[in-house]
Write an enzyme that holds these catalytic residues in place. Structure first.
Site, PDB file in Angstrom:
ATOM      1  N   HIS A  79       0.847  -1.204   0.000  1.00 50.45           N
ATOM      2  CA  HIS A  79       0.000   0.000   0.000  1.00 50.45           C
ATOM      3  C   HIS A  79       0.878   1.247   0.000  1.00 50.45           C
ATOM      4  O   HIS A  79       2.010   1.214   0.478  1.00 50.45           O
ATOM      5  CB  HIS A  79      -0.895   0.019   1.246  1.00 50.45           C
ATOM      6  CG  HIS A  79      -1.819  -1.143   1.325  1.00 50.45           C
ATOM      7  ND1 HIS A  79      -2.941  -1.254   0.560  1.00 50.45           N
ATOM      8  CD2 HIS A  79      -1.758  -2.265   2.075  1.00 50.45           C
ATOM      9  CE1 HIS A  79      -3.555  -2.395   0.831  1.00 50.45           C
ATOM     10  NE2 HIS A  79      -2.847  -3.029   1.748  1.00 50.45           N
ATOM     11  N   ARG A 104      19.106  -6.680  14.219  1.00 48.06           N
ATOM     12  CA  ARG A 104      20.410  -6.047  14.433  1.00 48.06           C
ATOM     13  C   ARG A 104      21.466  -7.128  14.557  1.00 48.06           C
ATOM     14  O   ARG A 104      21.173  -8.274  14.900  1.00 48.06           O
ATOM     15  CB  ARG A 104      20.397  -5.144  15.665  1.00 48.06           C
ATOM     16  CG  ARG A 104      20.094  -5.865  16.934  1.00 48.06           C
ATOM     17  CD  ARG A 104      20.007  -4.890  18.123  1.00 48.06           C
ATOM     18  NE  ARG A 104      19.566  -5.567  19.317  1.00 48.06           N
ATOM     19  CZ  ARG A 104      20.310  -6.352  20.081  1.00 48.06           C
ATOM     20  NH1 ARG A 104      21.573  -6.573  19.781  1.00 48.06           N
ATOM     21  NH2 ARG A 104      19.821  -6.932  21.153  1.00 48.06           N
TER      22      ARG A 104
END
Length: 193
Positions: A118, A186
């Site tokens: 979207h 991470r």
């Protein structure tokens, strides 16, 4: 390399409930349960040798939430799942391409998306203007392990031998032979080569 569906196994309690029509498959492809495949007629989905797709908890007790979903909605869409790669209850959605290498282990309910789906701007969402929706290919190299419930987002390349911890959201490239985890994922440490 030529592909044929004659070698595909489609098993759901010994009965066939799905079709792999239009999918290129290698010598031995095992499909447990009935995957959901949504494919444009000109899109390419390739399952190479010894791919295993599991859509039933009777084969994998890791808590599969739903069956495998492979979506290639555009004429240029391309999904390739490499030799000896396995996936359980996950989603691959490729507006452009999702290319997965060999010997990749994809945990239960992993989602791999090469698109935002979207527009970010609210006015475009209100008017259903999808012209600004971004997509970018995803590449997962050989020998990667992706933990259960992880999400791999558009434009990401995961390097060879990398490990993605369960429940991670991968938003950027992952170097080879490293362990990443978290939301967003991470760096945790290097893994043996």
């Amino acid at each position: 390399m030529s592909f044929s569906l004659k070698h595909a196994w489609i098993l759901t309690s010994g009965k066939c409930y799905c079709s792999l029509k239009g999918i290129r498959s290698g010598k031995t492809v095992r499909v447990y349960g009935a995957p959901l495949v949504k494919k444009h007629p000109r899109a390419i989905i390739t399952l190479e040798d010894n791919v295993v797709l599991t859509s039933t908890f009777s084969i994998n007790l890791a808590g599969i939430d739903h069956r495998i979903i492979l979506a290639a909605p555009n004429p240029r869409s391309r999904i390739v799942i490499g030799n000896n790669t396995g996936m359980s209850g996950g989603v691959i959605y490729a507006v452009e391409s999702v290319i997965i290498g060999a010997y990749v282990t994809i945990g239960a309910n992993v989602s791999i998306f090469d698109t935002d789906f979207h527009p970010i701007e609210y006015r475009a969402r209100r008017t259903q203007d999808f012209s600004t929706v971004k997509s970018s290919p995803v590449a997962i190299e050989d020998d990667v392990w992706i933990g259960a419930h992880s999400i791999i987002l558009k434009g990401v390349r995961i390097g060879r031998g990398a490990v993605i911890g369960a429940g991670s959201v991968v938003t950027k490239d992952i170097p080879p032979f490293t362990l990443w985890a978290g939301n967003p994922a991470r760096f945790i440490k290097e893994v043996p080569k």
